[in-house]
Write a protein that holds these residues in place. Structure first.
Motif, PDB file in Angstrom:
ATOM      1  N   SER A 115      43.880  45.130  70.802  1.00  0.00           N
ATOM      2  CA  SER A 115      43.546  46.331  70.144  1.00  0.00           C
ATOM      3  C   SER A 115      44.664  47.469  70.241  1.00  0.00           C
ATOM      4  N   GLY A 116      45.786  47.087  70.603  1.00  0.00           N
ATOM      5  CA  GLY A 116      46.850  48.083  70.705  1.00  0.00           C
ATOM      6  C   GLY A 116      46.811  48.694  72.127  1.00  0.00           C
ATOM      7  N   GLN A 117      45.921  48.298  73.025  1.00  0.00           N
ATOM      8  CA  GLN A 117      45.672  49.064  74.476  1.00  0.00           C
ATOM      9  C   GLN A 117      47.223  49.049  75.334  1.00  0.00           C
ATOM     10  N   CYS A 118      47.987  48.134  74.885  1.00  0.00           N
ATOM     11  CA  CYS A 118      49.065  48.198  75.837  1.00  0.00           C
ATOM     12  C   CYS A 118      50.322  48.864  75.107  1.00  0.00           C
ATOM     13  N   ASP A 119      50.101  49.414  73.965  1.00  0.00           N
ATOM     14  CA  ASP A 119      51.286  50.209  73.117  1.00  0.00           C
ATOM     15  C   ASP A 119      51.386  51.629  73.543  1.00  0.00           C
ATOM     16  N   VAL A 120      51.886  51.482  74.749  1.00  0.00           N
ATOM     17  CA  VAL A 120      52.424  52.692  75.455  1.00  0.00           C
ATOM     18  C   VAL A 120      53.764  53.006  75.985  1.00  0.00           C
ATOM     19  N   GLU A 121      54.674  52.522  75.064  1.00  0.00           N
ATOM     20  CA  GLU A 121      56.108  52.602  75.156  1.00  0.00           C
ATOM     21  C   GLU A 121      56.546  53.820  74.946  1.00  0.00           C
ATOM     22  N   ASP A 122      56.010  54.552  74.238  1.00  0.00           N
ATOM     23  CA  ASP A 122      56.583  55.964  73.721  1.00  0.00           C
ATOM     24  C   ASP A 122      55.674  57.088  74.581  1.00  0.00           C
ATOM     25  N   TRP A 123      54.820  56.961  75.326  1.00  0.00           N
ATOM     26  CA  TRP A 123      54.135  57.891  76.452  1.00  0.00           C
ATOM     27  C   TRP A 123      55.318  58.333  77.443  1.00  0.00           C
ATOM     28  N   GLN A 124      55.445  59.651  77.393  1.00  0.00           N
ATOM     29  CA  GLN A 124      56.015  60.374  78.132  1.00  0.00           C
ATOM     30  C   GLN A 124      55.259  61.602  78.969  1.00  0.00           C
ATOM     31  N   HIS A 125      55.849  62.053  80.063  1.00  0.00           N
ATOM     32  CA  HIS A 125      55.298  63.024  80.853  1.00  0.00           C
ATOM     33  C   HIS A 125      53.838  62.957  81.438  1.00  0.00           C
ATOM     34  N   VAL A 126      53.318  61.473  81.770  1.00  0.00           N
ATOM     35  CA  VAL A 126      52.021  61.329  82.082  1.00  0.00           C
ATOM     36  C   VAL A 126      52.082  61.564  83.728  1.00  0.00           C
ATOM     37  N   VAL A 127      50.932  62.104  84.090  1.00  0.00           N
ATOM     38  CA  VAL A 127      50.589  62.171  85.504  1.00  0.00           C
ATOM     39  C   VAL A 127      49.327  61.185  86.060  1.00  0.00           C
ATOM     40  N   SER A 128      48.622  60.834  85.109  1.00  0.00           N
ATOM     41  CA  SER A 128      47.256  60.013  85.644  1.00  0.00           C
ATOM     42  C   SER A 128      47.090  59.143  84.507  1.00  0.00           C
TER      43      SER A 128
END
Length: 368
Positions: A115-128
């Motif tokens: 479902s695209g739940q692993c499409d996080v390669e462009d996430w930035q500035h995440v803290v949790s």
């Protein structure tokens, strides 16, 4: 918001503590009403602090700092206070995937990506992080992933049939959690927001106030109030929402049909379905964090070891050899732990590669 701090006492000794209000806590210490140690060493001054979005993460960090030698504490003070917001939940385990937060605020994922739940390669500035979990059944498996950014905004990806990823407008969020088909956010003012499936009332949180921690199971939602009691809403078929008499709770976790609470004294309470022994936690002590999987429960002890109970069909409870762990997560049939040095360990179901994490390096618990 939560903080750990170091005080320099009048005799030049150092004291480490935890609070949700630095100014108030410093004033309490200097009034002689703080810790017994500082009362005999006044006045004190605050020389170091770190801030966290997650209470349990802050308490885990407090424990780590207290184990440091005086020299190591002085080195920490010399480095200065972290400029970034400290991390909350470093690891998240979904039904068939795993997320890990890295030191630079980016996220890596492994496992099922249907479902695209692993499409996080462009996430930035995440803290949790949070991951939608669900029990194992022929009609389940779709999932989503959620990330809390340092500025209080939220990002999500994956299955969105019920609007569970529609979090783009959220602001001033300090904690996030994800259940099956929904996402729940804790605001800085203690109120709670939720989006997604609400067939059982699991999103009926609009009237909640003074909440300090949240958790989402498959079909129920938990909230810890500032006074230590717990609210619950949603499906209660197995008594998973029977938490009215819980007191002195500092953190909660929710599984498929059970709820787990960490008490202030380090013991654990649970309610709900116990067919697999997932609520058999009555003798647990010295616990600093809990994580509920679909049908199993993990407890992180103050000494860095982990205990587990419940369904062990895939070896998800085989954590007895783990050492030096600082945070934990439980998926549907797998368990994940982060070591103090950022190393990642995992056991359990690996049908989709969700425990292929041996080469990962997670964010340190101190800061991003």
């Amino acid at each position: 918001m939560y903080f750990i701090y170091i005080l320099e006492c009048a005799d030049k000794t150092l004291y480490t503590g935890f609070t949700n209000d630095l100014a108030k806590r410093l004033a309490t210490h200097n009034s002689g009403k703080g810790a017994k140690y500082t009362r005999a060493r006044l006045p004190v001054q605050m020389v170091y602090s770190e801030r966290f979005v997650d209470k349990v993460a802050a308490q885990q960090r407090e424990y780590q700092v207290k184990q440091l030698s005086r020299r190591e504490k002085l080195d920490l003070i010399a480095q200065g206070n972290p400029e970034e917001l400290a991390i909350g939940q470093v690891i998240a385990a979904g039904s068939r995937h795993t997320l890990v937060l890295q030191d630079d605020g980016s996220v890596v994922a492994v496992g099922d990506n249907k479902s695209g739940q692993c499409d996080v390669e462009d996430w930035q500035h995440v803290v949790s992080l949070a991951a939608g979990n669900v029990h194992r059944a022929t009609n389940t498996g779709n999932a989503h992933s959620v990330g809390l950014r340092f500025d209080g905004t939220v990002i999500a990806c994956g299955w969105n049939k019920h609007g569970q990823c529609d979090v783009g407008a959220w602001r001033n969020i300090v904690d996030v959690t994800a259940g099956w088909r929904r996402t729940v956010g804790l605001q800085a003012d203690g109120q709670v927001v939720a989006v997604g499936r609400n067939n059982d009332g699991e999103c009926d949180v609009a009237n909640w106030q003074n909440i300090v921690a949240i958790a989402a199971g498959d079909w129920h939602t938990l909230g810890v109030c500032a006074d230590g009691h717990v609210l619950a809403t949603g499906n209660n078929r197995y008594g998973q929402c029977a938490v009215d008499d819980w007191k002195h709770v500092q953190a909660v976790s929710a599984g498929y049909l059970h709820s787990v609470g960490l008490l202030e004294d380090g013991s654990v309470i649970a309610s709900g379905r116990n067919d697999e022994g997932q609520c058999a936690i009555g003798d647990w002590q010295d616990i600093v964090a809990v994580a509920a999987g679909s049908k199993h429960t993990l407890g992180l002890k103050a000494d860095g070891t982990v205990v587990a109970t419940g369904d062990n069909q895939f070896g998800q409870c085989d954590v007895g050899a783990w050492q030096g762990i600082v945070t934990i997560a439980a998926g549907c049939g797998h368990s994940v732990g982060i070591k103090a040095d950022g190393g990642v360990v995992a056991v359990g179901d690996n049908e989709y590669g969700q425990i292929n994490v041996a080469e990962w390096q997670a964010a340190k618990i101190s800061n991003v």
